[in-house]
Write an enzyme that holds these catalytic residues in place. Sequence first.
Site, mmCIF file in Angstrom:
data_model
loop_
_atom_site.group_PDB
_atom_site.id
_atom_site.type_symbol
_atom_site.label_atom_id
_atom_site.label_comp_id
_atom_site.label_asym_id
_atom_site.label_seq_id
_atom_site.Cartn_x
_atom_site.Cartn_y
_atom_site.Cartn_z
ATOM 1 C CG ASP A 165 16.432 -2.019 -6.015
ATOM 2 O OD1 ASP A 165 17.536 -2.573 -6.196
ATOM 3 O OD2 ASP A 165 15.405 -2.646 -5.719
ATOM 4 C CE LYS B 111 36.287 -0.037 -0.999
ATOM 5 N NZ LYS B 111 35.407 0.217 0.124
ATOM 6 C CG HIS C 297 31.299 -9.989 -1.249
ATOM 7 N ND1 HIS C 297 31.988 -8.806 -1.314
ATOM 8 C CD2 HIS C 297 30.720 -9.986 -0.037
ATOM 9 C CE1 HIS C 297 31.834 -8.131 -0.183
ATOM 10 N NE2 HIS C 297 31.059 -8.828 0.606
ATOM 11 N N GLY D 290 27.194 2.374 -2.637
ATOM 12 C CA GLY D 290 28.346 3.097 -2.077
ATOM 13 C C GLY D 290 28.187 3.487 -0.620
HETATM 14 C C1 LIG Z 1 28.789 -4.611 1.684
HETATM 15 S S1 LIG Z 1 28.175 -3.004 1.508
HETATM 16 C C2 LIG Z 1 29.434 -2.225 0.517
HETATM 17 C C3 LIG Z 1 29.483 -0.747 0.745
HETATM 18 C C4 LIG Z 1 30.477 0.051 -0.107
HETATM 19 N N1 LIG Z 1 30.468 -0.313 -1.511
HETATM 20 C C5 LIG Z 1 31.888 0.010 0.446
HETATM 21 O O1 LIG Z 1 32.729 -0.679 -0.125
HETATM 22 O O2 LIG Z 1 32.139 0.638 1.465
HETATM 23 C C6 LIG Z 1 26.841 -3.234 0.343
HETATM 24 C C7 LIG Z 1 26.059 -1.964 0.073
HETATM 25 O O3 LIG Z 1 25.045 -2.235 -0.903
HETATM 26 C C8 LIG Z 1 23.856 -1.557 -0.527
HETATM 27 N N2 LIG Z 1 22.710 -2.200 -1.168
HETATM 28 C C9 LIG Z 1 22.178 -3.399 -0.872
HETATM 29 N N3 LIG Z 1 21.123 -3.655 -1.662
HETATM 30 C C10 LIG Z 1 21.001 -2.588 -2.488
HETATM 31 C C11 LIG Z 1 20.096 -2.254 -3.541
HETATM 32 N N4 LIG Z 1 19.118 -3.100 -3.890
HETATM 33 N N5 LIG Z 1 20.248 -1.075 -4.161
HETATM 34 C C12 LIG Z 1 21.239 -0.219 -3.817
HETATM 35 N N6 LIG Z 1 22.136 -0.481 -2.827
HETATM 36 C C13 LIG Z 1 22.011 -1.643 -2.176
HETATM 37 C C14 LIG Z 1 23.850 -1.667 0.981
HETATM 38 O O4 LIG Z 1 22.973 -0.736 1.572
HETATM 39 C C15 LIG Z 1 25.323 -1.440 1.304
HETATM 40 O O5 LIG Z 1 25.607 -0.079 1.500
#
Ligand SMILES: C[S@@+](CC[C@H](N)C(=O)[O-])C[C@H]1O[C@@H](n2cnc3c(N)ncnc32)[C@H](O)[C@@H]1O
Length: 367
Positions: A254, A268, A272, A212
Amino acid sequence: MSTQTIEVPTDAELLQAQADLWRHSLYYLSSMGLRCAVELEIPTTIHHLGGVTSLPDLMSALSLPLGKMSFLARLMRVLVMSGVFAADIGSESGVDLYRLTPLSRVLVHGVVADEHHSQKYFVLGVTSPHYTEAAFGLANWFKKDHEPPVPSSFEDIFGVPLCDEKTPLLDEELDKVVNLGLAAHDNLGIATILRECHDIFKGLESLTDCGGGDGTTARAIIKAYPHIKCTVLDLPKVVDKAPADGVINYVPGDLFHSVPSSQAVMLKLVLHIWNDEDCVKILAQCKKAIPSREEGGKVIIIEIVVEPSLGPIMFEAQLFMDMLMMVNSKGGQRGENDWRKLFMKAGFTDYKIVKKLGARSVIEVYP
Ligand SMILES: C[S@@+](CC[C@H](N)C(=O)[O-])C[C@H]1O[C@@H](n2cnc3c(N)ncnc32)[C@H](O)[C@@H]1O
């Protein structure tokens, strides 16, 4: 038919093919024209001029040398054709006027207003030299017999993945622009989702926004539905920077290992960026975090569902977003069949595409 000969198009087909060839080969000039407008701050400048301007006033507000007037007119002509601006050309007063359109309004920067998330950095990121170089290397990338998990063309060329802890070592400015662009891209349209998807949030007691980010979405949900207890799960480096406002429960972690329990989990614009195998792992963790369907347990997914029936413009936008993922990440955009397979593999029993909002959809997935 022998491969030594070829069917010759009719004259009409040939002329159309030639024009199409020009258009498709030169689409990059459309992207670069848009980038140029953003770099020159044309949308923001027209906004400060009251939303409409003549070319001489625009030139003067941009402090461009007068000798560039006719060149700016040519750039604006392309941008009007592609819908970035609107124009009253040859108006009665004899002065051509340029106006903002919905597209250029989302490019106006520095205006603080609810629901306004300037997309300036999205444009600067996706048209950056690194992104275009990664796309330029696509044919070479196809020829390489990579071991799975297949790296993106970006990673193959630059040796580090995009949006990774190591990306700043490649180019600090790129990393900054990409992160600002991602945040802008992800935050655009939250209010529309909340307005259009009342049934999804109505009656929900608790929600974990998985991946998020800084909690912008969760904060908007709480504002619209104050009764929902919201948790945001993201990587420690993201959560550490989030504002400790006491409204949201931030959990560093994680999503491959554990997801905080809630009545519903939201993903959200997260799936992808991952390949199918990783998506199944993430979805399986989400399933563990929610109660049964009878108790209101569900996963809410907000993503593109690739679908030609949305019409050529939306479909083209979806396919370009898929190519963007292919060139720069291990993920991609999925059609309904692909989504169904992922849900079933992760152990869910049913799903529903609840709402189609522009090029994206809101899906509910049930345990
Ligand atoms: C494309 S962003 C989407 C952010 C948010 N859901 C939004 O719609 O504004 C992907 C998010 O996933 C997080 N993320 C990536 N790998 C992750 C992991 N292994 N565990 C938790 N979060 C993770 C990133 O830090 C990032 O904030």
